[in-house]
Design an enzyme around this catalytic site. Structure first.
Site, PDB file in Angstrom:
ATOM      1  N   HIS A 313       6.490  70.310 -51.689  1.00  0.00           N
ATOM      2  CA  HIS A 313       5.548  69.297 -51.212  1.00  0.00           C
ATOM      3  C   HIS A 313       6.342  68.121 -50.673  1.00  0.00           C
ATOM      4  O   HIS A 313       7.387  67.776 -51.214  1.00  0.00           O
ATOM      5  CB  HIS A 313       4.622  68.837 -52.348  1.00  0.00           C
ATOM      6  N   ASP A 370      -1.886  74.798 -54.063  1.00  0.00           N
ATOM      7  CA  ASP A 370      -2.308  76.084 -53.512  1.00  0.00           C
ATOM      8  C   ASP A 370      -1.790  77.274 -54.305  1.00  0.00           C
ATOM      9  O   ASP A 370      -2.215  78.401 -54.078  1.00  0.00           O
ATOM     10  CB  ASP A 370      -1.856  76.203 -52.051  1.00  0.00           C
TER      11      ASP A 370
HETATM   12  N1  CMC Z   1      10.182  77.944 -50.034  1.00  0.00           N
HETATM   13  C1  CMC Z   1      11.506  77.912 -49.795  1.00  0.00           C
HETATM   14  N2  CMC Z   1      12.164  76.797 -49.410  1.00  0.00           N
HETATM   15  C2  CMC Z   1      11.439  75.690 -49.239  1.00  0.00           C
HETATM   16  C3  CMC Z   1      10.043  75.647 -49.456  1.00  0.00           C
HETATM   17  C4  CMC Z   1       9.417  76.840 -49.871  1.00  0.00           C
HETATM   18  N3  CMC Z   1       8.113  76.869 -50.075  1.00  0.00           N
HETATM   19  N4  CMC Z   1       9.583  74.409 -49.193  1.00  0.00           N
HETATM   20  C5  CMC Z   1      10.643  73.689 -48.818  1.00  0.00           C
HETATM   21  N5  CMC Z   1      11.776  74.460 -48.853  1.00  0.00           N
HETATM   22  C6  CMC Z   1      13.142  74.013 -48.575  1.00  0.00           C
HETATM   23  C7  CMC Z   1      13.377  73.880 -47.089  1.00  0.00           C
HETATM   24  O1  CMC Z   1      13.876  75.076 -46.532  1.00  0.00           O
HETATM   25  C8  CMC Z   1      14.391  72.755 -47.046  1.00  0.00           C
HETATM   26  O2  CMC Z   1      15.647  73.296 -47.409  1.00  0.00           O
HETATM   27  P1  CMC Z   1      17.014  72.735 -46.724  1.00  0.00           P
HETATM   28  O3  CMC Z   1      17.107  71.313 -47.189  1.00  0.00           O
HETATM   29  O4  CMC Z   1      18.085  73.617 -47.223  1.00  0.00           O
HETATM   30  O5  CMC Z   1      16.797  72.830 -45.239  1.00  0.00           O
HETATM   31  C9  CMC Z   1      13.954  71.839 -48.182  1.00  0.00           C
HETATM   32  O6  CMC Z   1      13.287  72.699 -49.115  1.00  0.00           O
HETATM   33  C10 CMC Z   1      13.017  70.717 -47.754  1.00  0.00           C
HETATM   34  O7  CMC Z   1      11.937  71.310 -47.036  1.00  0.00           O
HETATM   35  P2  CMC Z   1      11.153  70.598 -45.852  1.00  0.00           P
HETATM   36  O8  CMC Z   1      10.530  71.647 -45.005  1.00  0.00           O
HETATM   37  O9  CMC Z   1      12.049  69.605 -45.181  1.00  0.00           O
HETATM   38  O10 CMC Z   1      10.063  69.796 -46.670  1.00  0.00           O
HETATM   39  P3  CMC Z   1       8.745  69.160 -46.082  1.00  0.00           P
HETATM   40  O11 CMC Z   1       8.439  68.003 -46.916  1.00  0.00           O
HETATM   41  O12 CMC Z   1       8.877  68.935 -44.605  1.00  0.00           O
HETATM   42  O13 CMC Z   1       7.646  70.338 -46.256  1.00  0.00           O
HETATM   43  C11 CMC Z   1       5.994  71.736 -47.210  1.00  0.00           C
HETATM   44  C12 CMC Z   1       6.712  70.378 -47.281  1.00  0.00           C
HETATM   45  C13 CMC Z   1       4.809  71.737 -48.149  1.00  0.00           C
HETATM   46  C14 CMC Z   1       5.447  71.930 -45.774  1.00  0.00           C
HETATM   47  C15 CMC Z   1       6.974  72.853 -47.564  1.00  0.00           C
HETATM   48  O14 CMC Z   1       7.440  72.677 -48.899  1.00  0.00           O
HETATM   49  C16 CMC Z   1       6.380  74.233 -47.389  1.00  0.00           C
HETATM   50  O15 CMC Z   1       6.400  74.783 -46.281  1.00  0.00           O
HETATM   51  N6  CMC Z   1       5.805  74.859 -48.487  1.00  0.00           N
HETATM   52  C17 CMC Z   1       5.136  76.128 -48.380  1.00  0.00           C
HETATM   53  C18 CMC Z   1       3.735  75.935 -47.827  1.00  0.00           C
HETATM   54  C19 CMC Z   1       2.811  75.325 -48.835  1.00  0.00           C
HETATM   55  O16 CMC Z   1       2.759  75.721 -50.002  1.00  0.00           O
HETATM   56  N7  CMC Z   1       2.015  74.341 -48.384  1.00  0.00           N
HETATM   57  C20 CMC Z   1       1.001  73.681 -49.214  1.00  0.00           C
HETATM   58  C21 CMC Z   1       1.316  72.238 -49.461  1.00  0.00           C
HETATM   59  S1  CMC Z   1       0.327  71.521 -50.778  1.00  0.00           S
HETATM   60  C22 CMC Z   1      -1.289  71.545 -50.153  1.00  0.00           C
HETATM   61  C23 CMC Z   1      -1.522  70.516 -49.137  1.00  0.00           C
HETATM   62  O17 CMC Z   1      -1.586  69.312 -49.489  1.00  0.00           O
HETATM   63  O18 CMC Z   1      -1.659  70.858 -47.969  1.00  0.00           O
END
Ligand code: CMC
Length: 432
Positions: A313, A370
């Site tokens: 998140h 989720d």
């Molecule tokens: N699985 C594997 N690696 C992950 C995941 C994951 N679910 N989420 C983040 N990472 C890694 C990502 O690869 C990155 O690694 P590195 O620093 O080595 O490049 C690091 O963690 C930071 O990730 P980010 O993409 O920069 O983080 P963000 O804040 O931009 O994204 C997120 C947040 C929710 C979009 C992301 O964690 C994600 O895609 N999660 C899976 C989808 C999901 O469950 N979404 C529901 C969110 S909660 C409900 C809502 O409010 O919508």
């Protein structure tokens, strides 16, 4: 003089003191509005990781501690003690209703469940198998043509236009009907009218499940569980869909167009669409013979864009309190409704392995809302294509409350971010 941050432009030696603004809780913010005027600079913040774009009194997230509050009340307390409609009232008015107001609000919502008959024609125009999210966002946008007077909303009765509270009731009460119609159309089923004798959440289950003769078996525990799920989704700070709603609101467009934009933004798999993806992923893992390690390894592989859905998140760097409430709810439900134990085992195991893995620990990737919602929704016999619409139903009140807050903030201007242009410059069209 209050606290400030001094920015020095190394190119010119010019400097500016930017005030630091403190909220009631949370990280203070730097007010940068004079930055461009004084230094000729904008800020660059891809994905708004460090940018607050409004002030809000509605919800507060402490991402480090894993806490969420609506209007100052802790989410776990609210989920345990209050109905979803009372939470709607809280978000819209700032206070929980007393018994009389609670009953009145419930009645006002019930009488607005129904859609204009001609709106039903819209569903027919969509191919069967349409995703209900597509029909839902279109249906909500279409509502704007039935309530055109809502464009000139005003909360001051003297100005002679419509009261925002009625607009809020319309959105809250009609979205479940549009969602249920969207689903039934996608399955070729006849549409079932809302039943105003039923409470909001029961009525939604009824519209999904009922036979055309009105038969539907709905257990109290199912209503209570879904009501809690709606509550847990009701508001969540400046997430992507709420930001979409506020952005559309800032242009002065119709409020229902803003809510429809929010629905579009929520659909994505990084946001509300994740609940559908989580269940698909759990099933995939189960079908693979529970080869969890394979999926964890893929999630960790920098050359693979695969992500563990339901983990991570932007704001929470701790266990999402909504996921905690859902996990507790699921434990309570285990003996009362038919939960898919195979999927539950996969989820528990996945969580256990992920939370002890350095990759997830270092990045503070915990289960989010989720992760467990899909297992509960499946146990409530909600079809998978309706998982994200369920999120929409819960979040609708948050969007309206945010819309209203935005509209009434005198400092608000049209949302208009800048860019760092990296395209070609000064090209000439050659004469032939
Ligand atoms: N699985 C594997 N690696 C992950 C995941 C994951 N679910 N989420 C983040 N990472 C890694 C990502 O690869 C990155 O690694 P590195 O620093 O080595 O490049 C690091 O963690 C930071 O990730 P980010 O993409 O920069 O983080 P963000 O804040 O931009 O994204 C997120 C947040 C929710 C979009 C992301 O964690 C994600 O895609 N999660 C899976 C989808 C999901 O469950 N979404 C529901 C969110 S909660 C409900 C809502 O409010 O919508």
């Amino acid at each position: 003089m209050g606290n400030s941050v001094t920015i020095i432009d190394n190119r010119s030696g010019k400097k500016i003191d930017l005030p630091i603004l403190e909220g009631n809780r949370g990280t203070p913010v730097i007010d940068i509005k004079d930055l461009n005027k004084e230094l000729g600079l904008f800020t660059f913040d891809n994905g708004f990781s460090s940018t607050a774009h409004c002030k809000s009194e509605l919800s507060f997230i402490d991402g480090e501690k894993g806490e969420l509050f609506y209007r100052g009340y802790r989410i776990a307390d609210i989920a345990e003690k209050k109905s979803y409609l009372d939470v709607c009232y809280l978000l819209l008015t700032g206070e929980f209703p007393n018994e009389k107001n609670s009953l009145e609000f419930d009645m006002l919502i019930r009488k607005r469940y129904f859609l204009h008959e001609t709106l039903k024609e819209l569903f027919r125009a969509f191919p069967e198998n349409s995703h209900p999210m597509a029909t839902l966002s279109s249906g909500v946008a279409a509502l704007s043509s039935f309530y055109r007077e809502h464009l000139d909303l005003c909360d001051n009765k003297k100005c002679g236009t419509f009261d925002y509270f009625i607009m809020a009731q319309r959105i809250i009460s009609k979205i479940p009907t549009i969602a249920a119609y969207s689903y039934r159309h996608s399955k070729g089923l006849s549409l079932v009218y809302p039943d105003a004798n039923r409470y909001f959440t029961e009525n939604f289950l009824y519209m999904l499940r009922a036979y055309p003769n009105g038969d539907a078996e709905i257990k109290d525990i199912e209503v209570k569980s879904l009501d809690t799920i709606f509550t847990l989704h009701a508001d969540h700070g400046q997430n992507a869909s709420t930001t979409a709603v506020r952005t559309v609101c800032s242009t002065g467009a119709h409020p229902y167009a803003a809510i429809s934009a929010g629905i579009g933004a929520l659909w994505g798999r990084a946001h509300g669409g994740a609940n559908e993806q989580v269940l698909n992923q759990l099933r995939e893992i189960s079908d693979s013979g529970n080869d969890i390690k394979k999926f964890i390894d893929r999630a960790k592989d920098p050359n693979d864009d695969f992500r563990l859905m339901g983990f991570g998140h932007r704001v929470y760097k701790n266990y999402d309190p909504r996921a905690k409430s859902l996990k507790e709810l699921q434990d309570k439900l285990k003996n009362e409704i038919n939960i898919d134990n195979k999927l539950l085992e996969v989820a528990y195991r996945l969580e256990e392995i992920a939370l002890s893995d350095d990759y997830f620990i270092e990045r503070k990737l915990y289960p989010n809302v989720d992760f467990y919602s899909g297992i509960i929704l499946t146990a409530l016999k909600i079809p998978i294509s309706m998982f994200t619409p369920v999120f929409v139903i819960g979040r609708s009140v948050g969007w309206i409350a945010q819309w209203f807050e935005h509209r009434h903030d005198p400092s608000m201007r049209i949302a208009r971010p800048r860019q760092l242009y990296i395209g070609k410059v000064d090209r000439k069209i050659e004469d032939n």
